[in-house]
Design an enzyme around this catalytic site. Structure first.
Site, mmCIF file in Angstrom:
data_model
loop_
_atom_site.group_PDB
_atom_site.id
_atom_site.type_symbol
_atom_site.label_atom_id
_atom_site.label_comp_id
_atom_site.label_asym_id
_atom_site.label_seq_id
_atom_site.Cartn_x
_atom_site.Cartn_y
_atom_site.Cartn_z
ATOM 1 N N LYS A 25 41.439 61.222 7.847
ATOM 2 C CA LYS A 25 41.703 59.938 8.491
ATOM 3 C C LYS A 25 42.887 60.038 9.436
ATOM 4 O O LYS A 25 42.850 59.544 10.568
ATOM 5 C CB LYS A 25 41.969 58.861 7.448
ATOM 6 C CG LYS A 25 42.327 57.495 8.038
ATOM 7 C CD LYS A 25 42.916 56.573 6.999
ATOM 8 C CE LYS A 25 44.330 56.924 6.623
ATOM 9 N NZ LYS A 25 45.325 56.560 7.677
ATOM 10 N N LYS A 53 54.720 59.048 13.015
ATOM 11 C CA LYS A 53 53.870 59.588 11.945
ATOM 12 C C LYS A 53 52.659 60.313 12.517
ATOM 13 O O LYS A 53 52.190 61.304 11.941
ATOM 14 C CB LYS A 53 53.412 58.463 11.017
ATOM 15 C CG LYS A 53 52.632 58.942 9.786
ATOM 16 C CD LYS A 53 53.470 59.840 8.882
ATOM 17 C CE LYS A 53 52.678 60.422 7.716
ATOM 18 N NZ LYS A 53 52.279 59.431 6.707
#
Length: 292
Positions: A244, A175
């Site tokens: 983030k 990811k």
């Protein structure tokens, strides 16, 4: 009586709510908890039950899904005072659908297993709210392969593209790479739009002209088009999330002792935009390049 496992889900945000709705529509018994109770309104009319805490949710389900923002939230949900580990366990497996740092994932999962005996899969998702509602997400999965195989039916009800990537943490490592591609391309699309306008090219024709060519991509067709139309309300995703994730990319590169200047520039530029724009649509970074 259904032979489907009872599902608990923590996190009813932009992605978590449609995942819950998708599973409920497929006949799963779904129970949810979210830090802000009002988010339950997104799913309560579709047969999703409510738990008063992650600990209570853990007692009501066979498999607990997590869709939260960041390592601290993940640790609190799993190991906090009212977290899963505080429940008198029925559930035997956590599937973390959120994006967490690989190192934190392994640490939290190992401590959780020591405390509860429960298994853990890191299965971060990609695709957006509509694919989440339809069960068409991409899932990149890390963990014990035997646990993955036992859970594959559920995973494929969540995502149409499910890939086992290796041991615990491998999903989150994958990811990170996904978010590097996405983050860099958010900045690239914003700069492409600004350049097209400055060059006197009709920005609307670019996705049409490039469709099917080597430069074509879903990001060009979706995100660039969204930027071009200044279509940011309501937000499809939040700038704070991309910011983030890019910070996680930066941290991961540091852990690998890699110098990746293109990625680092995207991290910096997106961070500049996100200051004061946390809850803006993630594609509205294009406004960073607008001329007065």
């Amino acid at each position: 009586m259904s032979d489907k496992p009872a599902i608990g889900i923590v996190g009813l945000g932009i992605m978590g709510a449609p995942v819950a709705l998708n599973l409920a529509s497929r006949g799963y018994k779904v129970t949810a908890w979210n830090l802000e109770r009002e988010y339950y309104d997104r799913v309560k009319d579709e047969g999703v039950a409510w738990a008063e805490s992650p600990a209570e949710l853990w007692e009501t389900c066979d498999i607990a899904l997590v869709c939260v923002l960041g390592d601290d939230a993940l640790e609190d949900v799993a190991l906090g005072d009212n977290g899963f580990a505080a429940g008198q366990g029925r559930a035997k497996l956590v599937i973390d659908l959120s994006t967490s740092s690989p190192s934190a994932t392994v640490d939290i999962a190992e401590r959780f297993k020591d405390k509860t005996g429960a298994d853990w899969l890191d299965a971060p998702m990609s695709g957006g709210p509509q694919p989440a509602r339809e069960g068409n997400l991409a899932l990149m999965v890390g963990g014990d392969e035997a646990v993955f195989k036992r859970t594959e039916t559920l995973l494929r009800d969540i995502g149409s593209n499910v890939t086992y990537m290796g041991p615990l943490g491998s999903g989150q490592k994958t990811k990170v790479l996904n978010q590097a591609i996405v983050g860099v391309n958010y900045i690239l699309m914003a700069e492409l739009l600004a350049t097209a306008k400055a060059a006197g090219i009709d920005p609307k024709l670019l996705p049409v002209c490039l469709k099917g060519g080597l430069a074509d991509s879903s990001i060009l067709q979706r995100i660039y088009t969204q930027m071009m139309n200044d279509d940011f309300d309501p937000p499809r995703s939040y700038a704070r999330q991309v910011n983030k994730d890019l910070k996680s990319v930066h941290k991961f590169l540091g852990e690998l002792d890699l110098d990746m200047p293109m990625i680092e520039l995207a991290v910096t530029r997106y961070g500049e935009f996100a200051k004061g724009n946390d809850m803006a649509d993630s594609a509205s970074v294009s406004r960073l390049y607008q001329r007065d």
